[in-house]
Design a protein around this motif. Structure first.
Motif, short mmCIF file in Angstrom:
data_model
loop_
_atom_site.label_atom_id
_atom_site.label_comp_id
_atom_site.label_asym_id
_atom_site.label_seq_id
_atom_site.Cartn_x
_atom_site.Cartn_y
_atom_site.Cartn_z
N VAL A 84 0.95 -1.27 0.20
CA VAL A 84 0.03 0.12 0.23
C VAL A 84 0.81 1.28 0.09
O VAL A 84 0.64 2.39 -0.78
CB VAL A 84 -0.79 -0.03 1.11
CG1 VAL A 84 -1.74 1.29 1.40
CG2 VAL A 84 -1.83 -1.30 1.23
N PHE A 85 1.85 1.14 0.77
CA PHE A 85 2.78 2.26 1.15
C PHE A 85 4.04 2.27 0.27
O PHE A 85 4.63 1.42 0.64
CB PHE A 85 2.98 2.72 2.36
CG PHE A 85 1.80 3.15 3.22
CD1 PHE A 85 1.05 4.19 3.26
CD2 PHE A 85 1.09 2.06 4.17
CE1 PHE A 85 0.06 4.41 3.88
CE2 PHE A 85 -0.02 2.08 4.69
CZ PHE A 85 -0.71 3.48 4.64
N LYS A 86 4.38 2.90 -0.72
CA LYS A 86 5.26 2.80 -1.67
C LYS A 86 6.30 3.53 -1.12
O LYS A 86 7.68 3.58 -1.77
CB LYS A 86 4.97 3.08 -3.11
CG LYS A 86 3.77 2.29 -3.53
CD LYS A 86 4.00 0.85 -3.61
CE LYS A 86 2.90 -0.21 -4.10
NZ LYS A 86 3.34 -1.45 -3.91
N SER A 87 6.28 4.68 -0.26
CA SER A 87 7.36 5.61 -0.01
C SER A 87 7.08 6.05 1.60
O SER A 87 6.14 5.76 2.07
CB SER A 87 7.38 6.79 -1.09
OG SER A 87 6.52 7.63 -0.63
N ARG A 88 8.36 6.38 2.04
CA ARG A 88 8.31 6.94 3.37
C ARG A 88 8.10 8.18 3.57
O ARG A 88 8.50 8.89 2.57
CB ARG A 88 9.63 6.27 4.31
CG ARG A 88 9.54 4.95 4.28
CD ARG A 88 10.99 4.51 4.82
NE ARG A 88 10.93 3.26 5.03
CZ ARG A 88 10.73 2.63 6.19
NH1 ARG A 88 10.06 3.35 7.32
NH2 ARG A 88 10.78 1.21 6.29
N VAL A 89 7.71 8.70 4.58
CA VAL A 89 7.54 10.25 5.04
C VAL A 89 8.90 10.66 5.61
O VAL A 89 9.31 10.08 6.49
CB VAL A 89 6.43 10.46 5.89
CG1 VAL A 89 6.36 11.93 6.36
CG2 VAL A 89 5.15 10.12 5.07
N ASP A 90 9.46 11.67 5.03
CA ASP A 90 10.82 12.28 5.60
C ASP A 90 10.45 13.41 6.54
O ASP A 90 10.37 14.39 6.14
CB ASP A 90 11.85 12.57 4.50
CG ASP A 90 13.23 13.13 5.10
OD1 ASP A 90 13.35 13.01 6.17
OD2 ASP A 90 13.99 13.36 4.30
N PHE A 91 10.36 13.21 7.90
CA PHE A 91 9.92 14.03 8.72
C PHE A 91 10.89 15.25 9.03
O PHE A 91 10.74 16.29 9.31
CB PHE A 91 9.40 13.46 10.14
CG PHE A 91 8.13 12.78 10.05
CD1 PHE A 91 6.92 13.44 10.21
CD2 PHE A 91 7.93 11.29 10.10
CE1 PHE A 91 5.91 12.87 9.91
CE2 PHE A 91 6.85 10.66 9.85
CZ PHE A 91 5.90 11.35 10.00
#
Length: 99
Positions: A84-91
């Motif tokens: 479902v999630f293809k990328s990460r969030v860069d906080f």
């Protein structure tokens, strides 16, 4: 005994898992108020029917997504979160932009 199919470890006793909440879109960290973050983190829709949920296989700390019917408590499907999630969030990058 209730069995859940872990995408990493195969069929396991349900006692090896913990529920992690509904899968829902994350608000934009740079544009969301503290109140909106709190609601996103702690409030659930609690709908009757088929929902997507986060689950963790505790012995391996493997997080995945399950589709479950909340009326019958039947687990319909499980799959890795990467489906479902293809990328990460860069906080960290978002925090630097705010500074």
């Amino acid at each position: 005994m209730k069995i859940m199919n872990c995408p990493l470890n195969g069929p396991r006793n349900i006692s090896e898992f913990v529920w992690g909440g509904e899968v829902k879109p994350m608000p934009d960290p740079a544009a969301t108020s503290d109140q909106d973050w709190a609601e996103w983190l702690f409030l659930e829709n609690n709908e009757a029917g088929i929902v997507r949920e986060w689950w963790c296989h505790v012995p391996t700390s493997f997080w995945f997504i399950a589709e479950r019917n909340t009326v019958t408590d039947e687990i319909l499907k499980t799959y890795p979160a990467g489906d479902v999630f293809k990328s990460r969030v860069d906080f960290a990058a978002k925090a630097e932009k705010q500074s």
